[in-house]
Design an enzyme around this catalytic site. Structure first.
Site, short mmCIF file in Angstrom:
data_model
loop_
_atom_site.label_atom_id
_atom_site.label_comp_id
_atom_site.label_asym_id
_atom_site.label_seq_id
_atom_site.Cartn_x
_atom_site.Cartn_y
_atom_site.Cartn_z
N SER A 56 0.49 -0.77 4.49
CA SER A 56 0.09 0.63 4.59
C SER A 56 0.17 1.40 3.27
CB SER A 56 0.93 1.33 5.66
OG SER A 56 0.70 0.75 6.92
N SER A 57 1.23 1.21 2.48
CA SER A 57 1.37 1.98 1.24
C SER A 57 0.31 1.62 0.21
CB SER A 57 2.76 1.74 0.64
OG SER A 57 3.78 2.25 1.48
N MET A 58 -0.28 0.44 0.32
CA MET A 58 -1.26 0.02 -0.68
C MET A 58 -2.67 0.55 -0.41
SD MET A 58 0.15 -3.76 -1.67
CE MET A 58 -1.06 -4.04 -2.97
N ARG A 60 -3.13 3.55 -1.10
CA ARG A 60 -3.17 4.64 -2.09
C ARG A 60 -4.25 4.48 -3.15
NH1 ARG A 60 2.61 4.33 -4.20
NH2 ARG A 60 2.42 2.21 -3.39
#
Length: 398
Positions: A56-58, A60
């Site tokens: 999920s964080s990637m 960005r």
């Protein structure tokens, strides 16, 4: 890169990870991949570059590319106040401290919330302003009101703080384009790069390929899940490294690959000593990767201000998802790589160390060197270029 194969096999054999996939490229070397271990808890099925991971964080850098595409098209401006895009979205107050009773003290905020402050994590917003999940376009008015009613942690542009900035970027993209964010990302990024297994949802027929088994929910409560495969995401990484003109203009790639926060720096360690409210906890997934060097932020990536010993050069870009996925892009040496891994249940989190070992192995195994930059000739050298020995003797007798 036989040493990489051995590295992953040792990590799996020692129980440091249940399974891992590595991909890398360097000048003169095509995309190289290596995989070891199982894709699921029950050990059924080998992990591979086509295994689907929740990262999920990637999302960005991908959201950053999507926003900069709209900047290139003239539909967004980096420094336009957000209130002009999302009416009502303006934070007029910021936290100034606390009185003796512990009540917050507020003052007028200086500076405007802009797309640039969101993409560089210098907006002063924290996720409590609108919630943790990726906002939906139909809720933009409610989100604008909540942002306006929630004080900023600091004046926009005055500090770096990792928060929920890019969730609002998704709302902006939907508001400007008039189409769902997932559709825009598919048409503008995923399809052109043949990223077939990337997005906010996993099709039913592909769920058997999800690392660790299909759970149906994001691993972090309240967070919108984002999925990709090592093969898909590495295609995106190489497009950024090669500045693929089908995605962005040269100017926008420059914004993604260079420091955009000036003299500000990102924290090297997680510090709680000065935290007064939960929103001030400044944790970002890359924080444990390079604790010994100074880091900056571009639009979308952490930027190393110094070279990593035995690894990426100064100016390298890094993005990570907690203990599951990492990528780096080294424009100075033309190297890029990623690691997607499954942590071993009940074992210490050693994936960060595996990522560092992987980087060193890639650079050592391929003997990566910096490109030779020709020495710049001085004024006198250029003035007298082509003079023979006899010409010099005429004007400067020996």
């Amino acid at each position: 890169m036989q040493n990489v194969d051995e590295l992953l096999e040792r990590a799996v054999g020692a129980g440091h990870v249940s399974g891992a996939v590595m991909m890398a490229s360097a000048p003169g070397l095509g995309a190289y991949s290596s995989a070891s271990g199982a894709a699921s808890r029950d050990g059924g099925g080998r992990i591979s570059p086509d295994t689907i991971f929740e990262i999920s964080s990637m999302v960005r850098p991908i959201l950053t590319v999507a926003a900069l595409q709209l900047v290139d098209a003239g539909k967004l401006a980096l420094d336009e106040p957000l209130g002009a895009i999302l009416p009502g979205m303006q934070a007029s107050r910021r936290l100034a401290g606390f009185d003796r009773s512990g009540s917050p003290m507020l003052c007028a905020a200086r500076g405007a919330l802009t797309l640039r402050t969101l993409l560089s994590h210098t907006s002063g917003l924290h996720s409590g302003a609108w919630g943790d999940a990726m906002p939906r376009s139909e809720a933009w008015l409610d989100i604008s009101r909540r942002v306006a009613a929630t004080p900023l942690l600091f004046d926009p542009g005055s500090r770096w703080h990792y928060g929920g900035d890019l969730g609002i970027v998704g709302v902006i993209i939907e508001r400007v384009t008039g189409i769902p964010l997932a559709d825009y990302l598919r048409d503008g990024i995923f399809d052109p790069l043949s990223m077939r297994d990337t997005g906010f949802y996993v099709e039913y027929g592909a769920r058997r390929r999800v690392a660790g088994g299909w759970r149906g929910l994001a691993s972090t409560p309240g967070e919108t899940a984002f999925y990709s495969t090592p093969r898909d995401y590495f295609g995106f990484v190489r497009a950024v490294l090669g500045r693929d003109g089908s995605l962005l203009s040269s100017r926008s790639f420059e914004l993604m690959q260079c420091n955009q926060i000036g003299d500000l720096t990102v924290p090297k360690v997680l510090g709680l000593e000065s935290v007064d409210v939960p929103g001030e906890v400044n944790f970002y997934p890359e924080i444990r990767l390079y604790p010994g060097i100074e880091c900056k932020w571009s639009l979308g990536f952490m930027v190393s201000a110094e070279a990593v010993s035995g690894g990426p050069r100064a100016g390298s870009l890094t993005c990570a998802a907690p203990s599951s996925a990492y990528c780096w892009i080294d424009p100075a040496s033309g190297v890029a790589g990623l690691l997607f891994a499954r942590r071993a249940p009940g074992c210490p989190d050693l994936v960060n160390e595996l990522f560092a070992d992987l980087q060193r192995t890639v650079y050592q195994g391929h003997s990566v060197t910096l490109p030779v930059v020709p020495r710049r000739r001085g004024v006198l050298e250029r003035m007298f270029e082509g003079w023979s020995k006899e010409s010099w003797a005429t004007w400067w007798p020996m």
